[in-house]
Design an enzyme around this catalytic site. Sequence first.
Site, PDB file in Angstrom:
ATOM      1  CG  ASP A  14     -15.138 -32.429 -37.629  1.00 18.28           C
ATOM      2  OD1 ASP A  14     -15.473 -31.398 -38.255  1.00 18.28           O
ATOM      3  OD2 ASP A  14     -15.173 -33.564 -38.118  1.00 18.28           O
ATOM      4  CB  ILE A  15     -16.221 -26.693 -37.528  1.00 15.83           C
ATOM      5  CG1 ILE A  15     -17.147 -25.525 -37.184  1.00 15.83           C
ATOM      6  CG2 ILE A  15     -16.188 -26.970 -39.023  1.00 15.83           C
ATOM      7  CD1 ILE A  15     -16.558 -24.181 -37.421  1.00 15.83           C
ATOM      8  CG  ASN A  28     -13.588 -21.680 -53.175  1.00 15.50           C
ATOM      9  OD1 ASN A  28     -14.559 -21.356 -53.845  1.00 15.50           O
ATOM     10  ND2 ASN A  28     -13.216 -22.951 -53.030  1.00 15.50           N
ATOM     11  N   GLY A  36     -10.221 -29.031 -46.981  1.00 13.90           N
ATOM     12  CA  GLY A  36     -10.246 -28.514 -45.605  1.00 13.90           C
ATOM     13  C   GLY A  36     -11.632 -28.504 -44.990  1.00 13.90           C
ATOM     14  CB  VAL A  37     -13.381 -25.921 -42.903  1.00 12.11           C
ATOM     15  CG1 VAL A  37     -14.669 -25.841 -42.117  1.00 12.11           C
ATOM     16  CG2 VAL A  37     -12.220 -25.645 -41.996  1.00 12.11           C
ATOM     17  CG  ASP A  38     -15.526 -25.170 -48.922  1.00  9.89           C
ATOM     18  OD1 ASP A  38     -16.734 -25.280 -48.662  1.00  9.89           O
ATOM     19  OD2 ASP A  38     -15.093 -24.607 -49.940  1.00  9.89           O
ATOM     20  CB  THR A 122      -4.925 -20.176 -40.302  1.00 15.84           C
ATOM     21  OG1 THR A 122      -5.855 -21.117 -39.771  1.00 15.84           O
ATOM     22  CG2 THR A 122      -5.253 -18.782 -39.808  1.00 15.84           C
ATOM     23  N   GLY A 123      -5.370 -22.265 -43.161  1.00 13.64           N
ATOM     24  CA  GLY A 123      -5.027 -23.579 -43.708  1.00 13.64           C
ATOM     25  C   GLY A 123      -4.412 -23.404 -45.081  1.00 13.64           C
ATOM     26  CE1 TYR A 125      -7.862 -20.228 -50.667  1.00 19.32           C
ATOM     27  CE2 TYR A 125      -9.271 -18.679 -49.526  1.00 19.32           C
ATOM     28  CZ  TYR A 125      -9.039 -19.520 -50.602  1.00 19.32           C
ATOM     29  OH  TYR A 125      -9.981 -19.628 -51.609  1.00 19.32           O
TER      30      TYR A 125
HETATM   31  N1  AR6 Z   1     -13.084 -28.554 -38.286  1.00 19.34           N
HETATM   32  C1  AR6 Z   1     -12.419 -27.474 -37.818  1.00 19.34           C
HETATM   33  N2  AR6 Z   1     -11.298 -26.970 -38.395  1.00 19.34           N
HETATM   34  C2  AR6 Z   1     -10.845 -27.610 -39.502  1.00 19.34           C
HETATM   35  C3  AR6 Z   1     -11.492 -28.744 -40.066  1.00 19.34           C
HETATM   36  C4  AR6 Z   1     -12.678 -29.204 -39.402  1.00 19.34           C
HETATM   37  N3  AR6 Z   1     -13.369 -30.271 -39.850  1.00 19.34           N
HETATM   38  N4  AR6 Z   1     -10.789 -29.136 -41.168  1.00 19.34           N
HETATM   39  C5  AR6 Z   1      -9.742 -28.282 -41.290  1.00 19.34           C
HETATM   40  N5  AR6 Z   1      -9.762 -27.369 -40.272  1.00 19.34           N
HETATM   41  P1  AR6 Z   1      -8.794 -24.497 -44.608  1.00 19.34           P
HETATM   42  P2  AR6 Z   1      -8.596 -21.736 -45.588  1.00 19.34           P
HETATM   43  C6  AR6 Z   1      -8.829 -26.237 -40.012  1.00 19.34           C
HETATM   44  O1  AR6 Z   1      -7.699 -24.911 -45.521  1.00 19.34           O
HETATM   45  O2  AR6 Z   1      -7.187 -21.623 -45.171  1.00 19.34           O
HETATM   46  C7  AR6 Z   1     -10.693 -24.913 -49.191  1.00 19.34           C
HETATM   47  O3  AR6 Z   1     -10.268 -25.702 -50.263  1.00 19.34           O
HETATM   48  C8  AR6 Z   1      -7.501 -26.277 -40.719  1.00 19.34           C
HETATM   49  O4  AR6 Z   1      -6.581 -27.116 -40.024  1.00 19.34           O
HETATM   50  O5  AR6 Z   1      -9.997 -25.350 -44.487  1.00 19.34           O
HETATM   51  O6  AR6 Z   1      -9.535 -20.598 -45.316  1.00 19.34           O
HETATM   52  C9  AR6 Z   1     -11.687 -23.840 -49.615  1.00 19.34           C
HETATM   53  O7  AR6 Z   1     -12.511 -24.273 -50.666  1.00 19.34           O
HETATM   54  C10 AR6 Z   1      -7.091 -24.807 -40.656  1.00 19.34           C
HETATM   55  O8  AR6 Z   1      -6.550 -24.497 -39.368  1.00 19.34           O
HETATM   56  O9  AR6 Z   1      -9.358 -23.027 -45.006  1.00 19.34           O
HETATM   57  C11 AR6 Z   1     -10.796 -22.721 -50.042  1.00 19.34           C
HETATM   58  O10 AR6 Z   1     -10.397 -22.864 -51.389  1.00 19.34           O
HETATM   59  C12 AR6 Z   1      -8.422 -24.070 -40.782  1.00 19.34           C
HETATM   60  O11 AR6 Z   1      -9.422 -25.055 -40.497  1.00 19.34           O
HETATM   61  C13 AR6 Z   1      -9.613 -22.828 -49.112  1.00 19.34           C
HETATM   62  O12 AR6 Z   1      -9.572 -24.194 -48.682  1.00 19.34           O
HETATM   63  C14 AR6 Z   1      -8.691 -23.468 -42.151  1.00 19.34           C
HETATM   64  O13 AR6 Z   1      -8.130 -24.313 -43.171  1.00 19.34           O
HETATM   65  C15 AR6 Z   1      -9.757 -21.963 -47.887  1.00 19.34           C
HETATM   66  O14 AR6 Z   1      -8.581 -22.000 -47.146  1.00 19.34           O
END
Ligand code: AR6
Length: 171
Positions: A14-15, A28, A36-38, A122-123, A125
């Site tokens: 978990d980052i 975003n 997600g991470v955000d 890669t989540g 998006y």
């Molecule tokens: N630690 C590490 N990796 C994670 C965590 C975490 N706590 N949580 C999710 N991931 P995403 P995007 C992985 O969707 O595709 C948001 O709503 C996840 O499994 O977080 O860049 C923003 O506000 C995936 O492999 O980011 C934007 O609107 C990766 O992190 C949008 O999502 C990225 O998934 C950005 O989408």
Amino acid sequence: MKIGEIDINIKMGDITEEKVDAIVNAANNTLLGGGGVDGAIHKKGGASILEQCKKHSGCPTGEARITTAGNLPSKYVIHAVGPIYGRTDSMDEILLYNAYTNSLKLAAEYNLKSISFPSISTGSYGYPIDAAVAIVKQALENFSKIKSTIMEINLIMFSNDNFKIYEDYFE
Ligand code: AR6
């Protein structure tokens, strides 16, 4: 492993738990939070991150902005905006490349040594992980040719599948 002088670590985790100089957020264009991470970063980091994000008034795709890290164990959060896959014709690759490269350049401007990235775009998006990992490696290789303060880059995977794809590709 090493790329140039920089230690590269591919890890599961978990980052928001990373004790490094900066963690990168997959943000975003609004920089006002999301899922997600955000979502995890803003939830754990607290309101001070959002307050600083508001002052940036958004961020174009491929660029990055920095804030302190509130209650998180890192010192800074670098908010990078990756592309929504398939929306920008042939620009996806360069925009993802820029998101990584601009995050690293910003970290170096702040004289930071260690930085942890999630797998940007890669989540939600939708960027295919196999295509993304090739761009990430290219960005790290090119950045390593520039002299900077960065000594450690961690690539934090949130699923075993992604972890394996990264490990295989970086080997
Ligand atoms: N630690 C590490 N990796 C994670 C965590 C975490 N706590 N949580 C999710 N991931 P995403 P995007 C992985 O969707 O595709 C948001 O709503 C996840 O499994 O977080 O860049 C923003 O506000 C995936 O492999 O980011 C934007 O609107 C990766 O992190 C949008 O999502 C990225 O998934 C950005 O989408």
